[in-house]
Design an enzyme around this catalytic site. Sequence first.
Site, short mmCIF file in Angstrom:
data_model
loop_
_atom_site.label_atom_id
_atom_site.label_comp_id
_atom_site.label_asym_id
_atom_site.label_seq_id
_atom_site.Cartn_x
_atom_site.Cartn_y
_atom_site.Cartn_z
N MET A 90 11.17 -1.68 3.03
CA MET A 90 12.08 -1.58 4.22
C MET A 90 12.48 -0.26 4.43
O MET A 90 13.43 0.01 5.29
CB MET A 90 12.88 -2.95 4.60
CG MET A 90 12.69 -4.19 4.65
SD MET A 90 11.01 -4.27 5.53
CE MET A 90 11.62 -4.50 6.95
N ASN A 107 0.70 1.00 3.71
CA ASN A 107 1.69 0.30 4.02
C ASN A 107 1.00 -0.85 5.01
O ASN A 107 -0.09 -0.63 5.54
CB ASN A 107 2.65 1.16 4.87
CG ASN A 107 4.11 0.26 5.52
OD1 ASN A 107 4.45 -0.63 4.81
ND2 ASN A 107 4.30 0.39 6.83
N HIS A 109 1.90 -3.30 8.35
CA HIS A 109 2.88 -3.70 9.31
C HIS A 109 2.50 -5.02 10.34
O HIS A 109 1.32 -5.09 10.49
CB HIS A 109 3.21 -2.43 10.31
CG HIS A 109 3.97 -2.62 11.28
ND1 HIS A 109 5.46 -2.46 11.04
CD2 HIS A 109 3.99 -2.77 12.72
CE1 HIS A 109 6.20 -2.74 12.27
NE2 HIS A 109 5.37 -2.95 13.08
N GLU A 174 -2.01 -10.94 6.80
CA GLU A 174 -1.63 -9.76 5.88
C GLU A 174 -2.03 -10.02 4.69
O GLU A 174 -2.58 -9.25 3.90
CB GLU A 174 -0.12 -9.88 5.78
CG GLU A 174 0.28 -9.42 7.17
CD GLU A 174 2.10 -9.25 7.02
OE1 GLU A 174 2.54 -8.70 6.02
OE2 GLU A 174 2.68 -9.64 7.86
C1 GRF Z 1 5.71 -8.95 6.10
O1 GRF Z 1 5.67 -9.40 7.41
C2 GRF Z 1 5.60 -7.54 5.91
O2 GRF Z 1 4.36 -7.09 6.81
C3 GRF Z 1 6.56 -6.77 6.25
O3 GRF Z 1 7.64 -7.39 5.37
C4 GRF Z 1 7.45 -8.88 5.58
C5 GRF Z 1 7.60 -9.52 4.31
O4 GRF Z 1 6.58 -9.09 3.21
N1 GRF Z 1 6.73 -5.37 5.98
P1 GRF Z 1 6.59 -9.48 1.72
O5 GRF Z 1 6.45 -11.15 1.82
O6 GRF Z 1 8.02 -9.13 0.95
O7 GRF Z 1 5.52 -9.04 1.09
#
Ligand code: GRF
Length: 200
Positions: A90, A107, A109, A174
């Site tokens: 993040m 990355n 998104h 994703e």
């Molecule tokens: C996901 O929606 C990703 O796209 C965003 O963070 C969320 C959680 O990702 N960047 P993860 O489960 O920690 O991989």
Amino acid sequence: MLKIGVLVSGNGSNLQAIIDRIEAGELQAEISIVISDREDAYALKRAARHGIENMYIDPGKFREKREYEGKLVQVLKERGVELVIMAGFMRLLGPYFIREFHQRVMNIHPSLLPSFPGLRPQLQALEHGVKVSGCTVHFADEGMDTGPIILQGAVPVYDDDTEETLSARILEKEHQIYPEAIKLYSEGRLKIEGRKVRIL
Ligand code: GRF
């Protein structure tokens, strides 16, 4: 064998999807290190469960962002990492880091960029009233969610969707496209041409 380093902040479901594809023999890559900016990130436990080196590097320990990123770069390069994967990470990586791993940071998104960059894109999509949303894997550049797009995956948005139901539907997508993007990279099939990425 492509060596990847994964930056995480939270649950690590994208990390898990990548681990699963590697362990299934579908992705020829090795996760050399998982680094979190949050000590309580469940992603660290996922890495440990699969015998993958993992560490928490506390950004608060560094006076400047540049110093923090210098530590990240050092840890990654010491392990021969060639491709950096931001997976639920993040933080915005600054010019120094991006320069050190030029065109070698990906990355994901949870929206169809360039729509809905930044925070809570799923909620932005719902509030805008779109009928289709999804997720985008892109090369990270110095902007936020602005780098050349590698793959996108679309999902329908239903009238009764909430931020949670839409996020869950996008997350499934994703987990399909992120490992696929890394696979294309590992096979040398991604050619960056300005703003665009051509798949060879
Ligand atoms: C996901 O929606 C990703 O796209 C965003 O963070 C969320 C959680 O990702 N960047 P993860 O489960 O920690 O991989």
